[in-house]
Design a protein around this motif. Structure first.
Motif, PDB file in Angstrom:
ATOM      1  N   GLY A  66       0.773  -1.234   0.000  1.00  0.00           N
ATOM      2  CA  GLY A  66       0.000   0.000   0.000  1.00  0.00           C
ATOM      3  C   GLY A  66       0.803   1.283   0.000  1.00  0.00           C
ATOM      4  N   ASN A  67       2.098   1.206  -0.235  1.00  0.00           N
ATOM      5  CA  ASN A  67       2.918   2.420  -0.296  1.00  0.00           C
ATOM      6  C   ASN A  67       2.794   3.062  -1.686  1.00  0.00           C
ATOM      7  N   SER A  68       2.885   4.372  -1.723  1.00  0.00           N
ATOM      8  CA  SER A  68       2.674   5.044  -3.022  1.00  0.00           C
ATOM      9  C   SER A  68       3.687   6.166  -3.243  1.00  0.00           C
ATOM     10  N   CYS A  69       4.045   6.333  -4.496  1.00  0.00           N
ATOM     11  CA  CYS A  69       4.958   7.406  -4.893  1.00  0.00           C
ATOM     12  C   CYS A  69       4.465   7.984  -6.226  1.00  0.00           C
ATOM     13  N   ASN A  70       4.474   9.262  -6.352  1.00  0.00           N
ATOM     14  CA  ASN A  70       3.944   9.870  -7.565  1.00  0.00           C
ATOM     15  C   ASN A  70       4.918   9.803  -8.744  1.00  0.00           C
ATOM     16  N   ASN A  71       6.164   9.472  -8.450  1.00  0.00           N
ATOM     17  CA  ASN A  71       7.149   9.575  -9.515  1.00  0.00           C
ATOM     18  C   ASN A  71       8.292   8.583  -9.266  1.00  0.00           C
ATOM     19  N   GLY A  72       7.991   7.295  -9.436  1.00  0.00           N
ATOM     20  CA  GLY A  72       9.035   6.298  -9.225  1.00  0.00           C
ATOM     21  C   GLY A  72       8.459   4.954  -8.810  1.00  0.00           C
ATOM     22  N   THR A  73       9.132   4.294  -7.875  1.00  0.00           N
ATOM     23  CA  THR A  73       8.739   2.953  -7.423  1.00  0.00           C
ATOM     24  C   THR A  73       8.053   3.047  -6.066  1.00  0.00           C
ATOM     25  N   GLY A  74       6.995   2.281  -5.899  1.00  0.00           N
ATOM     26  CA  GLY A  74       6.278   2.309  -4.626  1.00  0.00           C
ATOM     27  C   GLY A  74       6.883   1.405  -3.578  1.00  0.00           C
ATOM     28  N   GLY A  75       7.563   0.312  -3.980  1.00  0.00           N
ATOM     29  CA  GLY A  75       8.026  -0.687  -3.026  1.00  0.00           C
ATOM     30  C   GLY A  75       9.516  -0.684  -2.807  1.00  0.00           C
ATOM     31  N   GLY A  98       0.342  -4.224  -3.879  1.00  0.00           N
ATOM     32  CA  GLY A  98      -0.434  -2.991  -3.924  1.00  0.00           C
ATOM     33  C   GLY A  98       0.365  -1.719  -3.755  1.00  0.00           C
ATOM     34  N   ASN A  99       1.658  -1.748  -4.035  1.00  0.00           N
ATOM     35  CA  ASN A  99       2.456  -0.523  -3.981  1.00  0.00           C
ATOM     36  C   ASN A  99       2.355   0.204  -5.327  1.00  0.00           C
ATOM     37  N   GLU A 100       2.237   1.505  -5.277  1.00  0.00           N
ATOM     38  CA  GLU A 100       2.037   2.291  -6.491  1.00  0.00           C
ATOM     39  C   GLU A 100       3.228   3.204  -6.765  1.00  0.00           C
ATOM     40  N   PRO A 101       3.660   3.271  -7.996  1.00  0.00           N
ATOM     41  CA  PRO A 101       3.088   2.598  -9.186  1.00  0.00           C
ATOM     42  C   PRO A 101       3.548   1.163  -9.385  1.00  0.00           C
ATOM     43  N   SER A 102       4.498   0.665  -8.589  1.00  0.00           N
ATOM     44  CA  SER A 102       4.945  -0.710  -8.769  1.00  0.00           C
ATOM     45  C   SER A 102       5.512  -1.222  -7.449  1.00  0.00           C
ATOM     46  N   ASP A 103       5.568  -2.565  -7.357  1.00  0.00           N
ATOM     47  CA  ASP A 103       6.109  -3.184  -6.148  1.00  0.00           C
ATOM     48  C   ASP A 103       7.632  -3.204  -6.150  1.00  0.00           C
ATOM     49  N   PHE A 104       8.234  -3.333  -7.326  1.00  0.00           N
ATOM     50  CA  PHE A 104       9.681  -3.501  -7.400  1.00  0.00           C
ATOM     51  C   PHE A 104      10.301  -2.619  -8.481  1.00  0.00           C
ATOM     52  N   GLY A 105      11.413  -1.976  -8.098  1.00  0.00           N
ATOM     53  CA  GLY A 105      12.264  -1.354  -9.092  1.00  0.00           C
ATOM     54  C   GLY A 105      13.501  -2.208  -9.308  1.00  0.00           C
TER      55      GLY A 105
END
Length: 617
Positions: A518-527, A543-550
């Motif tokens: 459930g973590n979120s970032c507007n410009n990058g990786t959520g997880g 459910g991390n936004e925009p993605s779980d893994f970078g």
């Protein structure tokens, strides 16, 4: 000769002879001129042996009789005479071995008198009045014998006694001896032979003390051979509470835990001193300071190996408002401890709430709340800043509702240099504002290593015009180990780039039983992101936004999953009020590493409430 009689048949000579010897004994009746005086009885004739029966059988033959001077019916065999009718001093039965005592003769009752009463050539054998002698084989000379081991005799047998009440005649070493007169003791067996074991009164009972709290001490007594249920052999408990007994460590509260008649430690605030700093300055090496409930407006500097304890972070507060840094802690050996406080009002750019340097101390039960770190020469370095060497341990630590507002932010917890161990670390509801770069809840820079076991990073908000290196954790050139950690619903807003909303790692990173959701970032990786070497096992990202893994997605390998966590309750406005224990149907339940167990013995749950520390929150 043949006679002829008128009207009669002829009678022969044989007929006449048979008639003349009617009893057939070979003698003719005297009637016919013979010698048989009784021709009706074949045993009476001139050749028969005369017996004493007043009948003329023939020549007289009297029988033997034996002299019987004591008139007991038995005569001496060496005094035999023949009579048809015996005189009074003679008896028909021989065998009397003592003709001077009418109670001694064959058939008489044998008794224990040293005499052969029945004339069988034995003395006192099978006597009617023999005693029953019981073996006293335990050689305890107690005069008590074994009813199951007995012999009949007139005189006492060796190793035998008349008594038959010894209930254990096989143990020669019982002390005291086992017999009806013995004293019952706690030794094994029934010492006094009354059929009961260890009944009172007993001479060697132990006094036990009722122990309702299970701490091993109390004041209610009971004498017993064995420890009664709920009792202990140690007395002196002054309060039947599990934390209170003579062997307990004193605790900083209003209870006398060690039963020495005093509450608190060697130094007590405000009892002995007007301020915490006065007590710290007065305390010697290894001495303890207890701070009672209350709010203490001061800045405290601790530079020695004392133990500084408040009565609990919920009731004892150090408020540094107007003093800058609240707690300054340096040069501690591993015996130093600080805990039991809420730290608030700090407003210094580096470690405004707490600053430590070169320490191995234990920091425990501390809440950091309402502290502010503001810009100083473009940077700020944590509400908590820890530097230098050593290996401090931080246990049961909460950072909530703190603010950092700087050009460059180096984390709410800024760790540079030492080896850090965090157990039950909660970082929630904090706000971090930065102009250029931000490293979020925890920042490690060039640190030896950081271990976080059972941690919660939730509801934190990071905003910057520049870049974000981890809303929850940013490990810059720092080896990182995460075990049973939950990183939930942290929000990052970056003007340039949000490298990750959750965790950024640049070195070796080992992740076990950890969930990032459930973590979120507007410009990058959520997880997860970073150039480090990641090892994931039995962990969850969802459910991390925009993605779980970078980085490379480990889902589906080594027990790693991607499932909705199904937490019990995240409805509150404050993450501090959330219940992040997984529901029964959650995939996090028993989803962790099988080698790590929950307190109930089951496989660890994934997240902050799994593993051996999962119930320590």
């Amino acid at each position: 000769m043949i006679l002829w009689l008128a009207a009669c048949a002829w009678i022969t000579e044989d007929d006449i002879d048979a008639f003349a010897d009617a009893d057939g004994d070979g003698e003719t009746s005297v009637v016919f001129g013979g010698t048989d005086c009784d021709d009706t009885d074949a045993e009476i004739n001139s050749d028969a042996t005369e017996v004493c029966d007043e009948v003329d059988e023939g020549p007289a033959a009297p029988r033997p009789y034996f002299e019987d001077l004591d008139r007991d019916g038995y005569g001496r065999i060496d005094a035999e005479q023949f009579f048809c009718e015996p005189p009074p001093e003679f008896a028909a039965e021989p065998g009397d071995c003592h003709d001077g005592d009418d109670e001694i003769h064959p058939g008489a009752e044998e008794v224990c008198d040293g005499v052969d009463n029945d004339c069988d050539d034995t003395t006192d054998v099978d006597a009617s009045d023999m005693s029953t002698w019981h073996a006293d084989s335990d050689s305890d000379s107690d005069g008590f014998g074994d009813a199951a081991d007995s012999n009949e005799a007139c005189d006492q047998l060796s190793g035998h006694v008349l008594d038959d009440t010894d209930c254990d005649d096989t143990d020669p070493d019982t002390d005291p001896d086992t017999n009806p007169d013995a004293e019952e003791t706690c030794a094994e067996g029934d010492q006094d032979c009354d059929g009961s074991v260890d009944e009172g009164p007993l001479s060697d009972v132990t006094v036990f003390y009722e122990d309702a709290d299970g701490d091993g001490d109390d004041w209610v007594t009971q004498a017993s051979c064995e420890v009664p249920s709920g009792y202990t052999s140690t007395g002196g408990d002054c309060d039947d509470d599990a934390s209170t007994n003579p062997g307990a460590d004193e605790v900083c509260d209003t209870t006398d835990h060690d039963c020495d008649g005093k509450t608190g430690f060697e130094h007590n605030v405000p009892g002995d001193y007007g301020s915490i700093q006065e007590a710290v300055d007065a305390a010697g090496s290894g001495e303890w300071i207890c701070v009672s409930a209350g709010v203490y407006e001061e800045s405290v500097s601790v530079n020695s190996d004392v133990v500084l304890r408040g009565m609990g972070s919920d009731v004892t507060t150090i408020d540094g408002s107007g003093f800058g840094r609240v707690l300054y802690s340096v040069n501690h050996p591993d015996t130093a401890e600080i805990g039991g406080f809420t730290i608030t009002g700090g407003d210094l750019y580096e470690g405004g709430a707490m600053y430590t340097y070169d320490t191995d101390a234990l920091y425990e039960d501390l809440v950091f709340e309402g502290n502010v770190a503001l810009d100083y020469v473009n940077s700020c370095y944590g509400v908590i800043s820890m530097e230098g060497s050593g290996a401090p341990v931080l246990r049961n630590i909460v950072l909530r509702d703190n603010l950092m507002d700087c050009t460059i932010v180096w984390g709410l917890i800024n760790a540079w240099g030492p080896e850090f161990t965090f157990e039950n670390l909660m970082v929630v509801d904090n706000a971090i504002l930065g102009v250029e770069t931000v490293t979020g809840g925890f920042s490690g820079y060039g640190t030896v290593s950081v271990s976080i076991e059972n941690g919660i990073f939730a509801g934190n908000e990071v905003t910057t015009d520049g870049s974000i290196f981890g809303t929850a954790i940013g490990a810059i050139n720092t080896p990182l180990t995460l075990t049973n950690v939950a990183i939930v619903d942290n929000t990052a807003t970056a003007g340039a780039s949000c490298l990750t909303a959750a965790v950024w790692a640049e070195s070796t990173t080992v992740v076990t039983n950890t969930t990032v959701t459930g973590n979120s970032c507007n410009n990058g990786t959520g997880g997860w992101a970073g150039p480090g070497s990641f090892t994931f096992s039995y962990s969850n990202a969802y459910g991390n936004e925009p993605s779980d893994f970078g980085i490379t997605d480990p889902t589906g390998t080594d027990g790693n999953i991607g499932k909705a966590p199904q937490y019990t309750d995240t409805s509150g406005a404050s993450a501090y009020s959330w219940d992040l224990t997984p529901k029964t149907a959650s995939a996090l339940i028993d989803g962790g590493d099988p080698s790590i167990l929950d307190v109930d013995g089951s496989t660890s749950d994934i997240g902050a409430y799994g593993g051996p520390l999962g119930e320590s929150w």
